[in-house]
Design a protein around this motif. Structure first.
Motif, PDB file in Angstrom:
ATOM      1  N   ASP A  63     -76.399   0.813 -75.052  1.00  0.00           N
ATOM      2  CA  ASP A  63     -76.350   1.307 -76.436  1.00  0.00           C
ATOM      3  C   ASP A  63     -77.650   1.997 -76.819  1.00  0.00           C
ATOM      4  O   ASP A  63     -77.651   3.070 -77.433  1.00  0.00           O
ATOM      5  CB  ASP A  63     -76.095   0.141 -77.403  1.00  0.00           C
ATOM      6  N   TRP A  64     -78.791   1.367 -76.482  1.00  0.00           N
ATOM      7  CA  TRP A  64     -80.079   1.946 -76.849  1.00  0.00           C
ATOM      8  C   TRP A  64     -80.401   3.191 -76.025  1.00  0.00           C
ATOM      9  O   TRP A  64     -81.064   4.118 -76.511  1.00  0.00           O
ATOM     10  CB  TRP A  64     -81.191   0.901 -76.703  1.00  0.00           C
ATOM     11  N   ILE A  65     -79.941   3.218 -74.786  1.00  0.00           N
ATOM     12  CA  ILE A  65     -80.089   4.444 -73.985  1.00  0.00           C
ATOM     13  C   ILE A  65     -79.401   5.601 -74.683  1.00  0.00           C
ATOM     14  O   ILE A  65     -79.967   6.682 -74.872  1.00  0.00           O
ATOM     15  CB  ILE A  65     -79.511   4.239 -72.567  1.00  0.00           C
ATOM     16  N   LEU A  66     -78.152   5.370 -75.080  1.00  0.00           N
ATOM     17  CA  LEU A  66     -77.373   6.439 -75.712  1.00  0.00           C
ATOM     18  C   LEU A  66     -77.926   6.773 -77.093  1.00  0.00           C
ATOM     19  O   LEU A  66     -78.068   7.947 -77.449  1.00  0.00           O
ATOM     20  CB  LEU A  66     -75.914   6.006 -75.827  1.00  0.00           C
ATOM     21  N   ARG A  88     -81.456  -8.844 -77.209  1.00  0.00           N
ATOM     22  CA  ARG A  88     -81.362  -7.601 -77.983  1.00  0.00           C
ATOM     23  C   ARG A  88     -82.702  -6.862 -77.994  1.00  0.00           C
ATOM     24  O   ARG A  88     -82.739  -5.635 -77.896  1.00  0.00           O
ATOM     25  CB  ARG A  88     -80.911  -7.900 -79.408  1.00  0.00           C
ATOM     26  N   ASP A  89     -83.801  -7.615 -78.118  1.00  0.00           N
ATOM     27  CA  ASP A  89     -85.112  -6.972 -78.141  1.00  0.00           C
ATOM     28  C   ASP A  89     -85.472  -6.384 -76.784  1.00  0.00           C
ATOM     29  O   ASP A  89     -86.052  -5.289 -76.703  1.00  0.00           O
ATOM     30  CB  ASP A  89     -86.180  -7.978 -78.580  1.00  0.00           C
ATOM     31  N   VAL A  90     -85.159  -7.102 -75.705  1.00  0.00           N
ATOM     32  CA  VAL A  90     -85.404  -6.565 -74.369  1.00  0.00           C
ATOM     33  C   VAL A  90     -84.575  -5.307 -74.150  1.00  0.00           C
ATOM     34  O   VAL A  90     -85.060  -4.297 -73.615  1.00  0.00           O
ATOM     35  CB  VAL A  90     -85.075  -7.622 -73.292  1.00  0.00           C
ATOM     36  N   ALA A  98     -91.072  -3.671 -80.366  1.00  0.00           N
ATOM     37  CA  ALA A  98     -90.143  -4.261 -79.407  1.00  0.00           C
ATOM     38  C   ALA A  98     -90.795  -5.395 -78.625  1.00  0.00           C
ATOM     39  O   ALA A  98     -90.183  -6.449 -78.404  1.00  0.00           O
ATOM     40  CB  ALA A  98     -89.635  -3.174 -78.455  1.00  0.00           C
ATOM     41  N   VAL A  99     -92.048  -5.195 -78.206  1.00  0.00           N
ATOM     42  CA  VAL A  99     -92.754  -6.247 -77.470  1.00  0.00           C
ATOM     43  C   VAL A  99     -92.939  -7.482 -78.347  1.00  0.00           C
ATOM     44  O   VAL A  99     -92.756  -8.622 -77.902  1.00  0.00           O
ATOM     45  CB  VAL A  99     -94.116  -5.730 -76.971  1.00  0.00           C
ATOM     46  N   GLY A 100     -93.292  -7.261 -79.617  1.00  0.00           N
ATOM     47  CA  GLY A 100     -93.427  -8.378 -80.539  1.00  0.00           C
ATOM     48  C   GLY A 100     -92.124  -9.144 -80.691  1.00  0.00           C
ATOM     49  O   GLY A 100     -92.119 -10.377 -80.765  1.00  0.00           O
ATOM     50  N   GLY A 101     -91.008  -8.416 -80.731  1.00  0.00           N
ATOM     51  CA  GLY A 101     -89.705  -9.067 -80.826  1.00  0.00           C
ATOM     52  C   GLY A 101     -89.389  -9.908 -79.604  1.00  0.00           C
ATOM     53  O   GLY A 101     -88.831 -11.008 -79.707  1.00  0.00           O
ATOM     54  N   ILE A 102     -89.761  -9.413 -78.423  1.00  0.00           N
ATOM     55  CA  ILE A 102     -89.506 -10.147 -77.180  1.00  0.00           C
ATOM     56  C   ILE A 102     -90.328 -11.436 -77.148  1.00  0.00           C
ATOM     57  O   ILE A 102     -89.819 -12.518 -76.838  1.00  0.00           O
ATOM     58  CB  ILE A 102     -89.833  -9.268 -75.962  1.00  0.00           C
ATOM     59  N   GLY A 140     -92.707  -9.610 -85.139  1.00  0.00           N
ATOM     60  CA  GLY A 140     -91.661 -10.038 -84.220  1.00  0.00           C
ATOM     61  C   GLY A 140     -91.426 -11.536 -84.213  1.00  0.00           C
ATOM     62  O   GLY A 140     -90.294 -11.990 -83.983  1.00  0.00           O
ATOM     63  N   LEU A 141     -92.474 -12.332 -84.474  1.00  0.00           N
ATOM     64  CA  LEU A 141     -92.304 -13.791 -84.449  1.00  0.00           C
ATOM     65  C   LEU A 141     -91.429 -14.289 -85.588  1.00  0.00           C
ATOM     66  O   LEU A 141     -90.395 -14.950 -85.345  1.00  0.00           O
ATOM     67  CB  LEU A 141     -93.668 -14.479 -84.469  1.00  0.00           C
ATOM     68  N   PRO A 142     -91.754 -14.003 -86.860  1.00  0.00           N
ATOM     69  CA  PRO A 142     -90.853 -14.462 -87.924  1.00  0.00           C
ATOM     70  C   PRO A 142     -89.487 -13.798 -87.858  1.00  0.00           C
ATOM     71  O   PRO A 142     -88.488 -14.401 -88.258  1.00  0.00           O
ATOM     72  CB  PRO A 142     -91.600 -14.079 -89.210  1.00  0.00           C
TER      73      PRO A 142
END
Length: 416
Positions: A28-31, A148-150, A264-268, A322-324
Motif C-alpha cells: 500500500d505504501w509503495i503504491l 504498520r509503521d515498519v 516512521a522510525v519513532g513509530g517503530i 512515536g512513543l505515545p
C-alpha cells in the motif's frame, strides 16, 4: 520479550495474520508514495494531486459502515482473502497509464481500492480478538501497529525508488505481488471463530444498528469523539507538514524526507516499547495518557519555531511522538474491542471508519482554508491542543476497569 515470543510461538494463525498485514501494507505504501509522485510528474498540477486524496476518502465515507455489516455476516478470513485478490485485479488498469490524459485511470483505481479496503479492515479488526485471549490484546494490537509503521518506512522508501525505475506500471506490479502473497498467507489461517450467517443481511437495518450501538455505550461514544478529533488532526498534519517544513523551518526536500523518516522510525521504536511493556498498563491508561502526551509533544513540535528556526529539533520531536502514538493506538483499539462483541464488532468498526473518513475530509478542507487565512502554525497548534483535550476526555469519561482476568481466546471458550 519472552512474553511476546511466547504469544507468537503458540499462535500460528496470529503469525500468519501479522505477516500478511505487514506485506500488504508495505505494498500500500509503495503504491501510495509512488503514485503521489507520479501523478504530479504526469500533470504538474497540485489540484490533480488533491484529486487522488478525494478519490481515496469519498468511498471510505460511503462504504465504511456497509463493509462493517458484511464483516459481521461473512467469514472474516475469507473476506480478507477475497478482498486482497480483488485488489490485485483492480490494479490492472494502471499498467496502461502513460500520459496525463489517462490520469483518470489512477483516480479510478484509487477509488476502487478505497471501496474494497473497508471490507478488509473491518474484518481484520473483528477477527483479532477471536485469535487471542483478552490479556494478550494490548500486546497484539501494539505489534500490529508496529507492523504498520515498519510497512510505512519500508514501503515509502521503496515507492520512490520503484517509481523512479519503472513508473506507474512497476508500482502496480509490485503492489499486485504483495496483495497476492498476503492472500496466500491469510488462506492458511485455520481458526474459524464464526462461520457467518447464511441469512441475507438487511444492510440498511444493520447499518443503522451499527451506528446505534456506536452511540449507545459511554465507552464507544468516547471512542467516537476521539475518532473525529484524530481524523481531523491526521488530515491537518498530512496537509500542512510539508508547508511547515518549507515555509516555517526553511527546509528543502531533503529535510522533509529526514523528518518523515524520523517519524516512521519513532513509530517503530514506540511500537516495540508498547509491545514489550503495554501489558503492564490498562488499555484506558494507554489510550488516555498516550493521547495527552501525543498532543503535548505536537504542541512543542509546532510552537518551538516561535523561539528558534533551527531545523534539528523537528526530526527529534517527531520521532519522540512515536512513543505515545503507539500507546494510544494499541490502547484505543483494545478499548474498542473490549467494548464490542463478536456479533456486532465489524459493523461498529465500519461506522467508526466512515466517521473517520468524513473527519479527514473535513480536516483536509479546514487545513487548506485556514492555513492560508490564519497561518500554518496556529492551525497545527490547534490540532495539538485538540489531542490534549481528547486525552483528558478519555481519562475523565472512561470508567476505570477492574483488574483484567486471564481468559482463553473467544473461539476456544465458545467450543469448550
Amino acid at each position: 520479550m519472552r512474553r511476546l515470543w511466547r504469544i507468537l510461538a503458540s499462535n500460528g494463525d496470529l503469525r500468519l495474520l501479522l505477516a500478511a498485514n505487514l506485506i500488504s501494507l508495505t505494498g500500500d505504501w509503495i503504491l501510495r508514495t509512488g503514485l503521489a509522485y507520479q501523478v504530479y510528474v504526469l500533470t504538474g498540477s497540485t489540484l490533480a494531486s488533491a484529486g487522488s486524496v478525494l478519490a481515496s476518502l469519498l468511498p471510505q465515507i460511503a462504504l465504511g459502515s456497509v463493509a462493517g455489516v458484511y464483516a459481521d455476516r461473512w467469514d472474516r478470513r475469507r473476506t480478507m482473502v477475497v478482498t486482497n485478490l480483488l485488489m490485485v485485479v483492480a490494479l490492472l488498469p494502471l499498467l496502461a497509464v502513460q500520459h496525463a490524459g489517462q490520469v483518470w485511470l489512477v483516480y479510478l483505481v484509487i477509488a476502487v481500492h478505497s471501496c474494497l479496503a473497508p471490507f478488509f479492515t473491518s474484518a481484520e479488526a473483528a477477527l483479532v480478538p477471536s485469535l487471542v485471549s483478552d490479556d494478550h490484546l494490548v500486546t497484539v494490537n501494539s505489534l500490529n501497529g508496529q507492523a504498520r509503521d515498519v510497512a510505512r518506512l519500508v514501503g515509502a522508501a521503496l515507492g520512490g525508488v520503484i517509481a523512479a525505475i519503472g513508473g506507474i506500471a512497476l508500482l502496480s506490479l509490485a503492489d499486485m505481488m504483495t496483495f497476492a502473497l498476503a492472500a496466500g498467507l491469510l488462506w492458511r489461517i485455520r481458526t474459524r471463530p464464526r462461520s457467518g450467517s447464511a441469512m441475507r443481511p438487511h444492510v440498511l437495518r444493520e447499518w443503522v444498528d451499527g451506528m446505534r450501538i456506536g452511540v449507545s455505550s459511554r465507552v464507544l461514544r468516547v471512542f467516537l469523539a476521539f475518532t473525529v478529533i484524530t481524523g481531523i488532526g491526521e488530515a491537518i498534519m498530512g496537509t500542512l507538514i510539508a508547508p511547515f517544513v518549507h515555509d516555517v523551518l526553511g527546509g528543502d526536500a531533503r529535510a522533509f524526507g529526514v523528518i518523515m523518516a524520523a517519524q516512521a522510525v519513532g513509530g517503530i521504536v514506540g511500537g516495540l516499547i508498547a509491545t514489550l511493556v503495554g501489558h503492564h498498563f490498562t488499555p484506558r491508561a494507554m489510550f488516555g495518557w498516550g493521547t495527552l502526551a501525543f498532543g503535548a509533544l505536537d504542541l512543542v513540535l509546532f510552537l518551538y519555531p516561535l523561539a528558534t528556526h533551527a531545523l534539528w529539533p523537528a526530526p527529534v520531536l517527531i520521532a519522540l511522538v512515536g512513543l505515545p502514538a503507539a500507546f494510544l493506538t494499541a490502547g484505543g483499539m483494545t478499548v474498542f474491542q473490549n467494548a464490542t462483541t463478536d456479533d456486532h464488532r465489524g459493523r461498529v468498526f465500519g461506522a467508526m471508519a466512515a466517521v473517520n473518513g468524513a473527519a479527514m475530509l473535513l480536516g483536509t478542507i479546514a487545513a487548506g482554508t485556514l492555513g492560508e487565512r490564519i497561518g500554518i502554525l496556529p492551525v497545527l497548534a490547534a490540532q495539538g491542543a485538540a489531542y490534549c483535550l481528547a486525552g483528558l476526555v478519555v481519562l475523565l469519561a472512561l470508567p476505570i476497569p477492574p483488574p483484567m482476568q486471564r481468559q482463553r481466546p473467544r473461539h476456544e471458550a465458545a467450543t469448550a
